[in-house]
Write a protein that holds these residues in place. Sequence first.
Motif, PDB file in Angstrom:
ATOM      1  N   TRP A   1       0.808  -1.194   0.000  1.00  0.00           N
ATOM      2  CA  TRP A   1       0.000   0.000   0.000  1.00  0.00           C
ATOM      3  C   TRP A   1       0.849   1.255   0.000  1.00  0.00           C
ATOM      4  N   GLU A   2       1.978   1.202   0.676  1.00  0.00           N
ATOM      5  CA  GLU A   2       2.832   2.385   0.737  1.00  0.00           C
ATOM      6  C   GLU A   2       3.282   2.813  -0.655  1.00  0.00           C
ATOM      7  N   ASP A   3       3.548   1.841  -1.537  1.00  0.00           N
ATOM      8  CA  ASP A   3       3.966   2.167  -2.897  1.00  0.00           C
ATOM      9  C   ASP A   3       2.894   2.942  -3.654  1.00  0.00           C
ATOM     10  N   LEU A   4       1.656   2.813  -3.231  1.00  0.00           N
ATOM     11  CA  LEU A   4       0.543   3.514  -3.860  1.00  0.00           C
ATOM     12  C   LEU A   4       0.226   4.828  -3.158  1.00  0.00           C
ATOM     13  N   GLY A   5       1.005   5.167  -2.122  1.00  0.00           N
ATOM     14  CA  GLY A   5       0.781   6.410  -1.399  1.00  0.00           C
ATOM     15  C   GLY A   5      -0.137   6.281  -0.206  1.00  0.00           C
ATOM     16  N   TYR A   6      -0.522   5.076   0.143  1.00  0.00           N
ATOM     17  CA  TYR A   6      -1.402   4.852   1.296  1.00  0.00           C
ATOM     18  C   TYR A   6      -0.568   4.351   2.465  1.00  0.00           C
ATOM     19  N   ASP A   7      -0.202   5.259   3.354  1.00  0.00           N
ATOM     20  CA  ASP A   7       0.635   4.869   4.489  1.00  0.00           C
ATOM     21  C   ASP A   7       0.028   5.293   5.821  1.00  0.00           C
ATOM     22  N   GLY A   8      -1.198   5.786   5.817  1.00  0.00           N
ATOM     23  CA  GLY A   8      -1.862   6.186   7.045  1.00  0.00           C
ATOM     24  C   GLY A   8      -1.666   7.649   7.403  1.00  0.00           C
ATOM     25  N   THR A   9      -0.961   8.397   6.590  1.00  0.00           N
ATOM     26  CA  THR A   9      -0.755   9.812   6.880  1.00  0.00           C
ATOM     27  C   THR A   9      -2.101  10.516   7.054  1.00  0.00           C
ATOM     28  N   GLY A  10      -2.249  11.225   8.163  1.00  0.00           N
ATOM     29  CA  GLY A  10      -3.475  11.962   8.426  1.00  0.00           C
ATOM     30  C   GLY A  10      -4.601  11.137   9.013  1.00  0.00           C
ATOM     31  N   VAL A  11      -4.338   9.866   9.321  1.00  0.00           N
ATOM     32  CA  VAL A  11      -5.367   8.981   9.856  1.00  0.00           C
ATOM     33  C   VAL A  11      -5.114   8.741  11.339  1.00  0.00           C
ATOM     34  N   ASN A  12      -6.172   8.815  12.129  1.00  0.00           N
ATOM     35  CA  ASN A  12      -6.116   8.538  13.559  1.00  0.00           C
ATOM     36  C   ASN A  12      -6.950   7.297  13.855  1.00  0.00           C
ATOM     37  N   ILE A  13      -6.339   6.333  14.534  1.00  0.00           N
ATOM     38  CA  ILE A  13      -6.977   5.044  14.806  1.00  0.00           C
ATOM     39  C   ILE A  13      -7.125   4.852  16.313  1.00  0.00           C
ATOM     40  N   ALA A 101       8.526  -0.458  11.609  1.00  0.00           N
ATOM     41  CA  ALA A 101       9.481  -1.570  11.662  1.00  0.00           C
ATOM     42  C   ALA A 101      10.456  -1.368  12.811  1.00  0.00           C
ATOM     43  N   ALA A 102      10.682  -2.446  13.573  1.00  0.00           N
ATOM     44  CA  ALA A 102      11.631  -2.408  14.684  1.00  0.00           C
ATOM     45  C   ALA A 102      12.173  -3.814  14.903  1.00  0.00           C
ATOM     46  N   GLY A 103      13.437  -4.018  14.675  1.00  0.00           N
ATOM     47  CA  GLY A 103      14.025  -5.341  14.858  1.00  0.00           C
ATOM     48  C   GLY A 103      13.374  -6.349  13.942  1.00  0.00           C
ATOM     49  N   ASP A 104      12.838  -7.421  14.526  1.00  0.00           N
ATOM     50  CA  ASP A 104      12.191  -8.477  13.743  1.00  0.00           C
ATOM     51  C   ASP A 104      10.724  -8.189  13.450  1.00  0.00           C
ATOM     52  N   VAL A 105      10.208  -7.063  13.931  1.00  0.00           N
ATOM     53  CA  VAL A 105       8.793  -6.735  13.755  1.00  0.00           C
ATOM     54  C   VAL A 105       8.615  -5.945  12.466  1.00  0.00           C
ATOM     55  N   MET A 106       7.685  -6.402  11.634  1.00  0.00           N
ATOM     56  CA  MET A 106       7.416  -5.737  10.362  1.00  0.00           C
ATOM     57  C   MET A 106       6.622  -4.450  10.555  1.00  0.00           C
ATOM     58  N   THR A 107       6.627  -3.614   9.547  1.00  0.00           N
ATOM     59  CA  THR A 107       5.829  -2.393   9.539  1.00  0.00           C
ATOM     60  C   THR A 107       4.354  -2.758   9.456  1.00  0.00           C
ATOM     61  N   GLY A 108       3.516  -1.989  10.161  1.00  0.00           N
ATOM     62  CA  GLY A 108       2.076  -2.206  10.126  1.00  0.00           C
ATOM     63  C   GLY A 108       1.458  -1.725   8.825  1.00  0.00           C
ATOM     64  N   VAL A 109       0.175  -1.895   8.698  1.00  0.00           N
ATOM     65  CA  VAL A 109      -0.566  -1.538   7.489  1.00  0.00           C
ATOM     66  C   VAL A 109      -0.520  -0.035   7.227  1.00  0.00           C
TER      67      VAL A 109
END
Length: 182
Positions: A1-13, A101-109
């Motif tokens: 999704w990040e390659d398409l510009g969807y990385d959560g910028t401006g979103v509050n969860i 991303a941190a250590g062995d943990v992947m980046t979230g959605v």
Amino acid sequence: WEDLGYDGTGVNIAIIDTGIDYTHAVFGGSGNPGDYAANDPDIIETGTFPTAKVVGGYDFAGTDYDAGSDVVTNTIPVADPDPLDEYDHGTHVASIAAGIAAGDVMTGVAPMAKLFALKVFGAGGSTNLVPDALEWVADHNETAAVADKIHVINMSLGSNWGPNDVTDPEMVWIDNLTASGV
């Protein structure tokens, strides 16, 4: 999704769950287990919360709360302002949603999204506090600036006999929040 510009910028969860370990490296914390161990889940120590990633939240439960407990005093929530996770499930869910991303943990959605930790469980057990957290979101969104409003609610919750009644308070809150744009 990040390659398409969807990385959560401006979103509050809002993560409605067991809280979030905001000291964890996937949320920009130190990742040092000693920092977590030294953090009292009932008070906010100076400089610990909120963070740049976990920007707000609340603990509706307290450590000992368990709605299904046989100990009457444990069925009474003891709310406090520190939504530090004491069971790890909310941290896991928040990491999937918006961790970095941190250590062995992947980046979230949605790694650029901001998080709100709404703790409705104690250190274990069950809860009856989800409507309180949903009401908190509604109250927050009523007064928050547009950029600070909560856009998404995640409730990774389950039970054998969940509500299937449109008049159930959880269902009413969910319907109302959805109608308001959440």
